[in-house]
Design a protein around this motif. Sequence first.
Motif, PDB file in Angstrom:
ATOM      1  N   ARG A  45       0.829  -1.209   0.000  1.00  0.00           N
ATOM      2  CA  ARG A  45       0.000   0.000   0.000  1.00  0.00           C
ATOM      3  C   ARG A  45       0.859   1.253   0.000  1.00  0.00           C
ATOM      4  NH1 ARG A  45      -3.739  -2.812   3.754  1.00  0.00           N
ATOM      5  NH2 ARG A  45      -5.642  -3.064   2.552  1.00  0.00           N
ATOM      6  N   PHE A  46       0.369   2.263  -0.721  1.00  0.00           N
ATOM      7  CA  PHE A  46       0.991   3.577  -0.675  1.00  0.00           C
ATOM      8  C   PHE A  46      -0.081   4.617  -0.974  1.00  0.00           C
ATOM      9  CE2 PHE A  46       1.503   1.896  -4.914  1.00  0.00           C
ATOM     10  CZ  PHE A  46       1.208   2.950  -5.759  1.00  0.00           C
ATOM     11  N   MET A  47       0.181   5.840  -0.580  1.00  0.00           N
ATOM     12  CA  MET A  47      -0.765   6.931  -0.804  1.00  0.00           C
ATOM     13  C   MET A  47      -0.341   7.743  -2.016  1.00  0.00           C
ATOM     14  SD  MET A  47      -3.042   6.519   1.506  1.00  0.00           S
ATOM     15  CE  MET A  47      -4.011   8.016   1.300  1.00  0.00           C
ATOM     16  N   LEU A  48      -1.338   8.158  -2.792  1.00  0.00           N
ATOM     17  CA  LEU A  48      -1.141   9.047  -3.920  1.00  0.00           C
ATOM     18  C   LEU A  48      -2.187  10.142  -3.754  1.00  0.00           C
ATOM     19  CD1 LEU A  48       0.317   9.647  -6.593  1.00  0.00           C
ATOM     20  CD2 LEU A  48      -1.423   8.264  -7.739  1.00  0.00           C
ATOM     21  N   GLY A  49      -1.793  11.241  -3.140  1.00  0.00           N
ATOM     22  CA  GLY A  49      -2.763  12.271  -2.774  1.00  0.00           C
ATOM     23  C   GLY A  49      -3.722  11.688  -1.755  1.00  0.00           C
ATOM     24  N   ASP A  50      -5.033  11.764  -2.029  1.00  0.00           N
ATOM     25  CA  ASP A  50      -6.009  11.182  -1.105  1.00  0.00           C
ATOM     26  C   ASP A  50      -6.459   9.786  -1.533  1.00  0.00           C
ATOM     27  OD1 ASP A  50      -7.415  12.088  -3.290  1.00  0.00           O
ATOM     28  OD2 ASP A  50      -9.034  13.014  -2.133  1.00  0.00           O
ATOM     29  N   LEU A  51      -5.741   9.183  -2.486  1.00  0.00           N
ATOM     30  CA  LEU A  51      -6.036   7.820  -2.926  1.00  0.00           C
ATOM     31  C   LEU A  51      -5.080   6.838  -2.258  1.00  0.00           C
ATOM     32  CD1 LEU A  51      -6.403   8.398  -6.776  1.00  0.00           C
ATOM     33  CD2 LEU A  51      -8.231   8.279  -5.073  1.00  0.00           C
ATOM     34  N   GLU A  52      -5.630   5.748  -1.759  1.00  0.00           N
ATOM     35  CA  GLU A  52      -4.794   4.666  -1.266  1.00  0.00           C
ATOM     36  C   GLU A  52      -4.678   3.639  -2.388  1.00  0.00           C
ATOM     37  OE1 GLU A  52      -4.936   2.491   2.831  1.00  0.00           O
ATOM     38  OE2 GLU A  52      -6.206   1.380   1.414  1.00  0.00           O
ATOM     39  N   ILE A  53      -3.462   3.369  -2.820  1.00  0.00           N
ATOM     40  CA  ILE A  53      -3.203   2.417  -3.892  1.00  0.00           C
ATOM     41  C   ILE A  53      -2.624   1.159  -3.259  1.00  0.00           C
ATOM     42  CG2 ILE A  53      -2.042   2.009  -6.100  1.00  0.00           C
ATOM     43  CD1 ILE A  53      -3.804   4.514  -6.160  1.00  0.00           C
ATOM     44  N   LEU A  89      13.083 -14.465 -18.427  1.00  0.00           N
ATOM     45  CA  LEU A  89      13.032 -13.357 -17.491  1.00  0.00           C
ATOM     46  C   LEU A  89      11.743 -13.387 -16.675  1.00  0.00           C
ATOM     47  CD1 LEU A  89      14.492 -10.742 -16.648  1.00  0.00           C
ATOM     48  CD2 LEU A  89      13.196  -9.575 -18.418  1.00  0.00           C
ATOM     49  N   PRO A  90      11.820 -13.593 -15.334  1.00  0.00           N
ATOM     50  CA  PRO A  90      10.593 -13.563 -14.529  1.00  0.00           C
ATOM     51  C   PRO A  90      10.033 -12.136 -14.470  1.00  0.00           C
ATOM     52  CG  PRO A  90      12.521 -14.033 -13.157  1.00  0.00           C
ATOM     53  CD  PRO A  90      13.000 -13.865 -14.562  1.00  0.00           C
ATOM     54  N   THR A  91       8.771 -11.999 -14.814  1.00  0.00           N
ATOM     55  CA  THR A  91       8.125 -10.686 -14.875  1.00  0.00           C
ATOM     56  C   THR A  91       6.846 -10.726 -14.048  1.00  0.00           C
ATOM     57  OG1 THR A  91       9.015 -10.404 -17.091  1.00  0.00           O
ATOM     58  CG2 THR A  91       7.199  -8.959 -16.474  1.00  0.00           C
ATOM     59  N   SER A  92       6.721  -9.807 -13.108  1.00  0.00           N
ATOM     60  CA  SER A  92       5.573  -9.839 -12.201  1.00  0.00           C
ATOM     61  C   SER A  92       4.284  -9.441 -12.905  1.00  0.00           C
ATOM     62  CB  SER A  92       5.814  -8.930 -10.998  1.00  0.00           C
ATOM     63  OG  SER A  92       5.950  -7.599 -11.406  1.00  0.00           O
ATOM     64  N   VAL A  93       3.190 -10.035 -12.433  1.00  0.00           N
ATOM     65  CA  VAL A  93       1.839  -9.709 -12.893  1.00  0.00           C
ATOM     66  C   VAL A  93       1.117  -9.131 -11.673  1.00  0.00           C
ATOM     67  CG1 VAL A  93      -0.338 -10.629 -13.790  1.00  0.00           C
ATOM     68  CG2 VAL A  93       1.844 -11.556 -14.604  1.00  0.00           C
ATOM     69  N   ASN A  94       0.590  -7.926 -11.822  1.00  0.00           N
ATOM     70  CA  ASN A  94      -0.045  -7.239 -10.699  1.00  0.00           C
ATOM     71  C   ASN A  94      -1.404  -6.690 -11.087  1.00  0.00           C
ATOM     72  OD1 ASN A  94       2.300  -7.318  -8.862  1.00  0.00           O
ATOM     73  ND2 ASN A  94       3.233  -6.045 -10.431  1.00  0.00           N
ATOM     74  N   ALA A  95      -2.219  -6.505 -10.078  1.00  0.00           N
ATOM     75  CA  ALA A  95      -3.468  -5.755 -10.203  1.00  0.00           C
ATOM     76  C   ALA A  95      -3.368  -4.635  -9.168  1.00  0.00           C
ATOM     77  CB  ALA A  95      -4.677  -6.644  -9.929  1.00  0.00           C
ATOM     78  N   TYR A  96      -4.248  -3.664  -9.269  1.00  0.00           N
ATOM     79  CA  TYR A  96      -4.185  -2.530  -8.353  1.00  0.00           C
ATOM     80  C   TYR A  96      -5.564  -2.238  -7.795  1.00  0.00           C
ATOM     81  CZ  TYR A  96       0.398  -2.082 -10.306  1.00  0.00           C
ATOM     82  OH  TYR A  96       1.676  -2.360 -10.700  1.00  0.00           O
ATOM     83  N   LEU A  97      -5.615  -2.032  -6.493  1.00  0.00           N
ATOM     84  CA  LEU A  97      -6.842  -1.642  -5.821  1.00  0.00           C
ATOM     85  C   LEU A  97      -6.697  -0.178  -5.435  1.00  0.00           C
ATOM     86  CD1 LEU A  97      -9.555  -2.666  -4.584  1.00  0.00           C
ATOM     87  CD2 LEU A  97      -8.295  -2.910  -2.446  1.00  0.00           C
ATOM     88  N   VAL A  98      -7.637   0.653  -5.895  1.00  0.00           N
ATOM     89  CA  VAL A  98      -7.622   2.074  -5.579  1.00  0.00           C
ATOM     90  C   VAL A  98      -8.774   2.331  -4.612  1.00  0.00           C
ATOM     91  CG1 VAL A  98      -7.750   4.414  -6.517  1.00  0.00           C
ATOM     92  CG2 VAL A  98      -6.679   2.587  -7.859  1.00  0.00           C
ATOM     93  N   THR A  99      -8.442   2.904  -3.458  1.00  0.00           N
ATOM     94  CA  THR A  99      -9.447   3.163  -2.428  1.00  0.00           C
ATOM     95  C   THR A  99      -9.498   4.654  -2.123  1.00  0.00           C
ATOM     96  OG1 THR A  99      -8.985   1.011  -1.444  1.00  0.00           O
ATOM     97  CG2 THR A  99     -10.171   2.586  -0.075  1.00  0.00           C
ATOM     98  N   LYS A 100     -10.715   5.189  -2.096  1.00  0.00           N
ATOM     99  CA  LYS A 100     -10.950   6.567  -1.654  1.00  0.00           C
ATOM    100  C   LYS A 100     -12.193   6.536  -0.793  1.00  0.00           C
ATOM    101  CE  LYS A 100     -11.545  11.328  -2.994  1.00  0.00           C
ATOM    102  NZ  LYS A 100     -11.683  12.287  -4.068  1.00  0.00           N
ATOM    103  N   LEU A 126      -5.612 -10.114  -2.117  1.00  0.00           N
ATOM    104  CA  LEU A 126      -6.710  -9.313  -1.546  1.00  0.00           C
ATOM    105  C   LEU A 126      -6.920  -9.665  -0.077  1.00  0.00           C
ATOM    106  CD1 LEU A 126      -9.317  -9.329  -4.455  1.00  0.00           C
ATOM    107  CD2 LEU A 126      -8.274  -7.299  -3.420  1.00  0.00           C
ATOM    108  N   ALA A 127      -6.895 -10.966   0.239  1.00  0.00           N
ATOM    109  CA  ALA A 127      -7.053 -11.397   1.633  1.00  0.00           C
ATOM    110  C   ALA A 127      -5.920 -10.854   2.494  1.00  0.00           C
ATOM    111  CB  ALA A 127      -7.121 -12.923   1.708  1.00  0.00           C
ATOM    112  N   ALA A 128      -4.687 -10.864   1.967  1.00  0.00           N
ATOM    113  CA  ALA A 128      -3.546 -10.329   2.716  1.00  0.00           C
ATOM    114  C   ALA A 128      -3.719  -8.836   2.973  1.00  0.00           C
ATOM    115  CB  ALA A 128      -2.248 -10.598   1.961  1.00  0.00           C
ATOM    116  N   ALA A 129      -4.420  -8.147   2.062  1.00  0.00           N
ATOM    117  CA  ALA A 129      -4.690  -6.715   2.223  1.00  0.00           C
ATOM    118  C   ALA A 129      -5.924  -6.462   3.088  1.00  0.00           C
ATOM    119  CB  ALA A 129      -4.873  -6.064   0.855  1.00  0.00           C
ATOM    120  N   GLY A 130      -6.609  -7.530   3.496  1.00  0.00           N
ATOM    121  CA  GLY A 130      -7.800  -7.382   4.333  1.00  0.00           C
ATOM    122  C   GLY A 130      -9.047  -7.003   3.559  1.00  0.00           C
ATOM    123  N   ILE A 131      -9.101  -7.336   2.281  1.00  0.00           N
ATOM    124  CA  ILE A 131     -10.235  -6.968   1.418  1.00  0.00           C
ATOM    125  C   ILE A 131     -10.937  -8.226   0.942  1.00  0.00           C
ATOM    126  CG2 ILE A 131     -10.925  -5.788  -0.723  1.00  0.00           C
ATOM    127  CD1 ILE A 131      -9.727  -3.915   1.373  1.00  0.00           C
TER     128      ILE A 131
END
Length: 188
Positions: A45-53, A89-100, A126-131
């Motif tokens: 998790r990190f903040m981008l203005g008032d958005l939690e990413i 080359l191992p390349t990560s696959v990610n999704a992003y949850l944006v919370t406001k 998602l479970a690790a993030a508590g969602i």
Amino acid sequence: MNIDRRTFGLGTFSAGALLLSPISLFAGNAAPIAASPASLATAHRFMLGDLEITALSDGYLNLGLELFPSADPAAAEALLAKAFLPKPLPTSVNAYLVTKGDRRVLIDTGTASAMGPILGHIPEALAAAGIRPEEIDTVIITHLHPDHANGLVGIGGKAAFRQRRSWLPRRNSLSGTMTGSGPRRPTR
């Protein structure tokens, strides 16, 4: 400082002796690591203005040089070797949850079980993030490649996310260009 074989050997021996000694300098700082796949799920998790990413790890793909047909194979292998990177080359696959506030938007859904056991870990992340999946209001799919959209379908072919809105690309191309089609209701 010059390092010769004697200095290197003495330093290596000292470090090994310290790590093997009964006095543990790291005991208070280290947490035990469970060996279950759920413990490998990551959410950052990190903040981008008032958005939690929240970056959610789905796992990784091993990408071979054949995916880059215009690259000179010898030059590409030399670049990987110079950077101490493996082939493939191992390349990560990610999704992003944006919370406001109480709104949650999931951007991409990962691979589900379609691409092997090293992928398909968005539910655990998602479970690790508590969602819980039902807490997600909107799902946006950037483009319809399997590593972005397969996670829409859950176990037994049912919708993995019962969100109020989904945004899907109107047209899809290999470049991943998206023209939003607007909200769509999931079929249940």
